[in-house]
Design a protein around this motif. Sequence first.
Motif, PDB file in Angstrom:
ATOM      1  N   LEU A 183      -2.429   7.590  -5.838  1.00 32.89           N
ATOM      2  CA  LEU A 183      -3.088   7.721  -7.139  1.00 32.89           C
ATOM      3  C   LEU A 183      -4.554   7.334  -7.108  1.00 32.89           C
ATOM      4  O   LEU A 183      -5.342   7.802  -7.928  1.00 32.89           O
ATOM      5  CB  LEU A 183      -2.377   6.864  -8.187  1.00 32.89           C
ATOM      6  N   ILE A 184      -4.916   6.469  -6.162  1.00 34.83           N
ATOM      7  CA  ILE A 184      -6.262   5.903  -6.134  1.00 34.83           C
ATOM      8  C   ILE A 184      -6.873   6.073  -4.756  1.00 34.83           C
ATOM      9  O   ILE A 184      -6.235   5.816  -3.741  1.00 34.83           O
ATOM     10  CB  ILE A 184      -6.213   4.405  -6.496  1.00 34.83           C
ATOM     11  N   ASP A 185      -8.130   6.500  -4.746  1.00 34.82           N
ATOM     12  CA  ASP A 185      -8.882   6.630  -3.509  1.00 34.82           C
ATOM     13  C   ASP A 185      -9.974   5.564  -3.522  1.00 34.82           C
ATOM     14  O   ASP A 185     -10.492   5.216  -4.577  1.00 34.82           O
ATOM     15  CB  ASP A 185      -9.498   8.029  -3.415  1.00 34.82           C
ATOM     16  N   ILE A 186     -10.320   5.061  -2.366  1.00 33.94           N
ATOM     17  CA  ILE A 186     -11.358   4.051  -2.227  1.00 33.94           C
ATOM     18  C   ILE A 186     -12.473   4.639  -1.363  1.00 33.94           C
ATOM     19  O   ILE A 186     -12.210   5.168  -0.279  1.00 33.94           O
ATOM     20  CB  ILE A 186     -10.799   2.769  -1.564  1.00 33.94           C
ATOM     21  N   ASP A 187     -13.717   4.526  -1.844  1.00 34.33           N
ATOM     22  CA  ASP A 187     -14.832   5.062  -1.059  1.00 34.33           C
ATOM     23  C   ASP A 187     -15.238   4.076   0.039  1.00 34.33           C
ATOM     24  O   ASP A 187     -14.622   3.019   0.206  1.00 34.33           O
ATOM     25  CB  ASP A 187     -16.001   5.445  -1.964  1.00 34.33           C
ATOM     26  N   ASP A 188     -16.265   4.416   0.782  1.00 35.39           N
ATOM     27  CA  ASP A 188     -16.702   3.594   1.918  1.00 35.39           C
ATOM     28  C   ASP A 188     -17.187   2.205   1.500  1.00 35.39           C
ATOM     29  O   ASP A 188     -17.281   1.306   2.331  1.00 35.39           O
ATOM     30  CB  ASP A 188     -17.819   4.301   2.687  1.00 35.39           C
ATOM     31  N   PHE A 189     -17.508   2.032   0.231  1.00 33.75           N
ATOM     32  CA  PHE A 189     -18.012   0.758  -0.269  1.00 33.75           C
ATOM     33  C   PHE A 189     -16.941  -0.046  -0.996  1.00 33.75           C
ATOM     34  O   PHE A 189     -17.223  -1.110  -1.531  1.00 33.75           O
ATOM     35  CB  PHE A 189     -19.212   0.996  -1.178  1.00 33.75           C
ATOM     36  N   GLY A 190     -15.717   0.487  -1.077  1.00 28.39           N
ATOM     37  CA  GLY A 190     -14.612  -0.214  -1.703  1.00 28.39           C
ATOM     38  C   GLY A 190     -14.367   0.150  -3.153  1.00 28.39           C
ATOM     39  O   GLY A 190     -13.457  -0.380  -3.769  1.00 28.39           O
ATOM     40  N   TYR A 191     -15.177   1.047  -3.699  1.00 29.00           N
ATOM     41  CA  TYR A 191     -15.027   1.417  -5.108  1.00 29.00           C
ATOM     42  C   TYR A 191     -13.924   2.453  -5.294  1.00 29.00           C
ATOM     43  O   TYR A 191     -13.756   3.360  -4.485  1.00 29.00           O
ATOM     44  CB  TYR A 191     -16.351   1.932  -5.673  1.00 29.00           C
ATOM     45  N   ALA A 192     -13.190   2.299  -6.363  1.00 31.75           N
ATOM     46  CA  ALA A 192     -12.020   3.137  -6.629  1.00 31.75           C
ATOM     47  C   ALA A 192     -12.377   4.392  -7.409  1.00 31.75           C
ATOM     48  O   ALA A 192     -13.357   4.427  -8.157  1.00 31.75           O
ATOM     49  CB  ALA A 192     -10.999   2.332  -7.426  1.00 31.75           C
ATOM     50  N   SER A 193     -11.528   5.397  -7.236  1.00 23.65           N
ATOM     51  CA  SER A 193     -11.534   6.583  -8.097  1.00 23.65           C
ATOM     52  C   SER A 193     -10.086   7.032  -8.233  1.00 23.65           C
ATOM     53  O   SER A 193      -9.308   6.951  -7.286  1.00 23.65           O
ATOM     54  CB  SER A 193     -12.405   7.701  -7.533  1.00 23.65           C
ATOM     55  N   VAL A 194      -9.753   7.471  -9.427  1.00 21.08           N
ATOM     56  CA  VAL A 194      -8.399   7.940  -9.697  1.00 21.08           C
ATOM     57  C   VAL A 194      -8.315   9.389  -9.238  1.00 21.08           C
ATOM     58  O   VAL A 194      -9.122  10.222  -9.650  1.00 21.08           O
ATOM     59  CB  VAL A 194      -8.059   7.816 -11.200  1.00 21.08           C
ATOM     60  N   VAL A 195      -7.345   9.692  -8.378  1.00 17.28           N
ATOM     61  CA  VAL A 195      -7.204  11.046  -7.844  1.00 17.28           C
ATOM     62  C   VAL A 195      -5.995  11.782  -8.409  1.00 17.28           C
ATOM     63  O   VAL A 195      -5.875  12.991  -8.236  1.00 17.28           O
ATOM     64  CB  VAL A 195      -7.167  11.060  -6.298  1.00 17.28           C
ATOM     65  N   ALA A 196      -5.092  11.040  -9.077  1.00 20.62           N
ATOM     66  CA  ALA A 196      -3.909  11.671  -9.676  1.00 20.62           C
ATOM     67  C   ALA A 196      -3.369  10.763 -10.774  1.00 20.62           C
ATOM     68  O   ALA A 196      -3.563   9.554 -10.748  1.00 20.62           O
ATOM     69  CB  ALA A 196      -2.832  11.895  -8.624  1.00 20.62           C
ATOM     70  N   ASP A 197      -2.729  11.373 -11.734  1.00 21.69           N
ATOM     71  CA  ASP A 197      -2.048  10.611 -12.777  1.00 21.69           C
ATOM     72  C   ASP A 197      -0.615  10.335 -12.333  1.00 21.69           C
ATOM     73  O   ASP A 197      -0.022  11.135 -11.605  1.00 21.69           O
ATOM     74  CB  ASP A 197      -2.041  11.379 -14.099  1.00 21.69           C
ATOM     75  N   PRO A 198      -0.069   9.218 -12.773  1.00 18.96           N
ATOM     76  CA  PRO A 198       1.302   8.884 -12.362  1.00 18.96           C
ATOM     77  C   PRO A 198       2.331   9.806 -13.000  1.00 18.96           C
ATOM     78  O   PRO A 198       2.129  10.322 -14.094  1.00 18.96           O
ATOM     79  CB  PRO A 198       1.480   7.453 -12.845  1.00 18.96           C
ATOM     80  N   THR A 199       3.423   9.996 -12.293  1.00 18.29           N
ATOM     81  CA  THR A 199       4.559  10.732 -12.822  1.00 18.29           C
ATOM     82  C   THR A 199       5.660   9.719 -13.119  1.00 18.29           C
ATOM     83  O   THR A 199       5.652   8.621 -12.563  1.00 18.29           O
ATOM     84  CB  THR A 199       5.061  11.779 -11.805  1.00 18.29           C
ATOM     85  N   PRO A 200       6.589  10.054 -13.983  1.00 20.44           N
ATOM     86  CA  PRO A 200       7.661   9.105 -14.297  1.00 20.44           C
ATOM     87  C   PRO A 200       8.398   8.667 -13.038  1.00 20.44           C
ATOM     88  O   PRO A 200       8.623   9.457 -12.125  1.00 20.44           O
ATOM     89  CB  PRO A 200       8.583   9.894 -15.225  1.00 20.44           C
ATOM     90  N   GLY A 201       8.724   7.403 -13.012  1.00 21.60           N
ATOM     91  CA  GLY A 201       9.470   6.867 -11.870  1.00 21.60           C
ATOM     92  C   GLY A 201       8.593   6.029 -10.972  1.00 21.60           C
ATOM     93  O   GLY A 201       7.823   5.197 -11.425  1.00 21.60           O
ATOM     94  N   THR A 202       8.657   6.293  -9.692  1.00 21.34           N
ATOM     95  CA  THR A 202       8.008   5.451  -8.696  1.00 21.34           C
ATOM     96  C   THR A 202       6.497   5.381  -8.864  1.00 21.34           C
ATOM     97  O   THR A 202       5.924   4.300  -8.808  1.00 21.34           O
ATOM     98  CB  THR A 202       8.346   5.949  -7.277  1.00 21.34           C
ATOM     99  N   SER A 203       5.821   6.511  -9.061  1.00 19.96           N
ATOM    100  CA  SER A 203       4.361   6.451  -9.146  1.00 19.96           C
ATOM    101  C   SER A 203       3.906   5.773 -10.437  1.00 19.96           C
ATOM    102  O   SER A 203       2.823   5.204 -10.488  1.00 19.96           O
ATOM    103  CB  SER A 203       3.722   7.828  -8.992  1.00 19.96           C
ATOM    104  N   GLU A 204       4.735   5.805 -11.470  1.00 21.27           N
ATOM    105  CA  GLU A 204       4.413   5.077 -12.693  1.00 21.27           C
ATOM    106  C   GLU A 204       4.462   3.571 -12.426  1.00 21.27           C
ATOM    107  O   GLU A 204       3.603   2.817 -12.884  1.00 21.27           O
ATOM    108  CB  GLU A 204       5.389   5.467 -13.794  1.00 21.27           C
ATOM    109  N   ASP A 205       5.450   3.132 -11.665  1.00 18.01           N
ATOM    110  CA  ASP A 205       5.536   1.727 -11.277  1.00 18.01           C
ATOM    111  C   ASP A 205       4.348   1.343 -10.400  1.00 18.01           C
ATOM    112  O   ASP A 205       3.789   0.250 -10.536  1.00 18.01           O
ATOM    113  CB  ASP A 205       6.834   1.445 -10.532  1.00 18.01           C
TER     114      ASP A 205
END
Length: 63
Positions: A23-45
């Motif tokens: 769901l989350i990507d980290i750039d070379d400097f450690g900063y986050a970006s959201v790459v996907a929204d969670p789906t019900p179940g495991t990724s929501e957790d």
Amino acid sequence: MKLRLDPTRCQGYGLCQEPAPDLIDIDDFGYASVVADPTPGTSEDAARAAVEACPNSALRLER
């Protein structure tokens, strides 16, 4: 649900990616970006765990 990132609060710790690498990507400097929204179940957790892992409350879940 939608996973939202406030980039002004992100300090580049990168702690949010460990519980939610699909769901989350980290750039070379450690900063986050959201790459996907969670789906019900495991990724929501995983999204909830990522929100909890952020020390600056830069992430939040919205319905």
